[in-house]
Motif scaffolding. Sequence first.
Motif, short mmCIF file in Angstrom:
data_model
loop_
_atom_site.label_atom_id
_atom_site.label_comp_id
_atom_site.label_asym_id
_atom_site.label_seq_id
_atom_site.Cartn_x
_atom_site.Cartn_y
_atom_site.Cartn_z
N GLY A 1 20.34 13.55 -20.66
CA GLY A 1 21.57 13.74 -21.77
C GLY A 1 22.66 14.13 -21.14
O GLY A 1 23.97 13.59 -21.37
N ARG A 2 22.67 15.21 -20.26
CA ARG A 2 23.81 15.63 -19.41
C ARG A 2 24.65 14.42 -18.62
O ARG A 2 25.54 14.54 -18.62
CB ARG A 2 23.49 16.87 -18.34
CG ARG A 2 23.46 18.13 -19.32
CD ARG A 2 23.14 19.31 -18.27
NE ARG A 2 23.99 19.57 -17.43
CZ ARG A 2 23.73 20.41 -16.44
NH1 ARG A 2 22.46 20.97 -16.09
NH2 ARG A 2 24.64 20.83 -15.45
N ILE A 3 23.50 13.81 -17.98
CA ILE A 3 24.21 12.66 -17.19
C ILE A 3 24.79 11.74 -17.99
O ILE A 3 25.83 11.12 -17.55
CB ILE A 3 22.97 12.15 -16.09
CG1 ILE A 3 22.56 12.92 -15.31
CG2 ILE A 3 23.42 10.99 -15.61
CD1 ILE A 3 21.17 12.69 -14.62
N ALA A 4 24.12 11.25 -19.36
CA ALA A 4 24.74 10.30 -20.07
C ALA A 4 26.06 10.70 -20.53
O ALA A 4 26.98 9.86 -20.59
CB ALA A 4 23.77 10.08 -21.01
N LYS A 5 26.32 11.88 -20.92
CA LYS A 5 27.34 12.56 -21.38
C LYS A 5 28.68 12.44 -20.54
O LYS A 5 29.67 12.14 -20.58
CB LYS A 5 27.28 14.04 -21.99
CG LYS A 5 28.22 14.76 -22.62
CD LYS A 5 28.41 14.42 -24.01
CE LYS A 5 29.75 14.77 -24.57
NZ LYS A 5 30.13 16.17 -24.43
N ALA A 6 28.18 13.09 -19.33
CA ALA A 6 29.16 13.11 -18.16
C ALA A 6 29.74 11.53 -17.82
O ALA A 6 30.91 11.62 -17.57
CB ALA A 6 28.46 13.91 -17.01
N ALA A 7 28.74 10.65 -17.67
CA ALA A 7 29.08 9.33 -17.54
C ALA A 7 30.17 8.70 -18.58
O ALA A 7 30.93 8.30 -18.24
CB ALA A 7 27.94 8.47 -17.26
N GLN A 8 29.86 9.09 -19.77
CA GLN A 8 30.55 8.81 -21.01
C GLN A 8 32.04 9.43 -20.66
O GLN A 8 33.08 8.45 -20.85
CB GLN A 8 30.03 9.08 -22.13
CG GLN A 8 30.67 8.53 -23.49
CD GLN A 8 30.12 8.88 -24.77
OE1 GLN A 8 29.59 10.22 -24.75
NE2 GLN A 8 30.05 8.19 -25.74
N VAL A 9 32.13 10.59 -20.31
CA VAL A 9 33.25 11.19 -20.30
C VAL A 9 34.26 10.74 -19.12
O VAL A 9 35.40 10.34 -19.05
CB VAL A 9 33.28 12.77 -19.93
CG1 VAL A 9 34.44 13.46 -19.77
CG2 VAL A 9 32.83 13.50 -21.31
N ALA A 10 33.58 10.19 -18.05
CA ALA A 10 34.20 9.74 -16.86
C ALA A 10 34.26 8.02 -16.95
O ALA A 10 35.02 7.41 -16.17
CB ALA A 10 33.31 9.83 -15.70
N GLY A 11 34.05 7.66 -18.33
CA GLY A 11 34.02 6.06 -18.47
C GLY A 11 33.22 5.27 -17.47
O GLY A 11 33.45 4.19 -17.14
N ARG A 12 32.00 5.85 -16.93
CA ARG A 12 31.09 5.09 -16.27
C ARG A 12 29.79 4.65 -16.98
O ARG A 12 29.25 5.33 -17.82
CB ARG A 12 30.95 6.10 -14.98
CG ARG A 12 32.13 6.52 -14.37
CD ARG A 12 31.51 7.53 -13.04
NE ARG A 12 30.79 6.82 -12.24
CZ ARG A 12 29.76 7.53 -11.54
NH1 ARG A 12 29.89 8.76 -11.39
NH2 ARG A 12 29.09 6.69 -10.77
#
Length: 226
Positions: A13-24
């Motif tokens: 979940g943290r990875i998905a959230k961080a990716a979303q914030v980064a547009g990745r």
Amino acid sequence: MTTIAERLGAAAGRIAKAAQVAGRDPDSITLLAVSKRKPLEDVVAALAQGQQAFGENYVQEGVEKIQALAQQQPGAQVQWHLIGPLQSNKTAQVAQYFDWVQSIDRAKIAKRLSEQRPGHLKPIQICIQVNISGEESKSGVTPDAVLALAADIAGLPNVRLRGLMAIGSGAQQEFHSMKALFDQLKDSFPQVDTLSMGMSDDLEAAIMEGATLVRLGTAIFGARTN
Ligand SMILES: *Cc1c(COP(=O)(O)O)cnc(C)c1O
């Protein structure tokens, strides 16, 4: 009590959230579960949840787990990364048992791994460790030594240069510098695809700056008490 399954879910979940914030794309980021100083049963529990990539810091401890797991679950889809320092006298064991070595900081070690890699195994996958914080206590080459070392490694038959690894000291700027170095390396070596940075405490910052592999120990297996 929090289980490994729950922690793996939270980490994803943290990875998905961080990716979303980064547009990745979250699928562009691999989670390496760092099982150092944790028992084999913890690895087995994570494997049962579909976790396939595991990181170990110490050669002897890693080899013991690799052998035990192979005996317990022959044919399990699992990938072992050495992420701790590697001395010359341990390269033969590493060449025999590990899939990746992320902590290469000398051509000599890569050359030995290439020579000692058993012929029936795929080439060993290699990252160059960079000392991005400049702290003397940290392993790795200085950023200006990366390209020359990469050229030495790229000429070896039984290893594959995959990218860079760094341990941050907490400053986001270091991850930013690593990304620039990674892009520069890719210009000369197009096969390079792995930027290993970010741990339990700083994975968000690392993903923001372009990490393609994060190494999580505590966040998956809990605090290391021994
Ligand atoms: C121990 C270790 C990790 C994992 O650290 P956590 O803070 O427990 O996530 C990642 N990378 C390296 C090189 C390590 O030695």
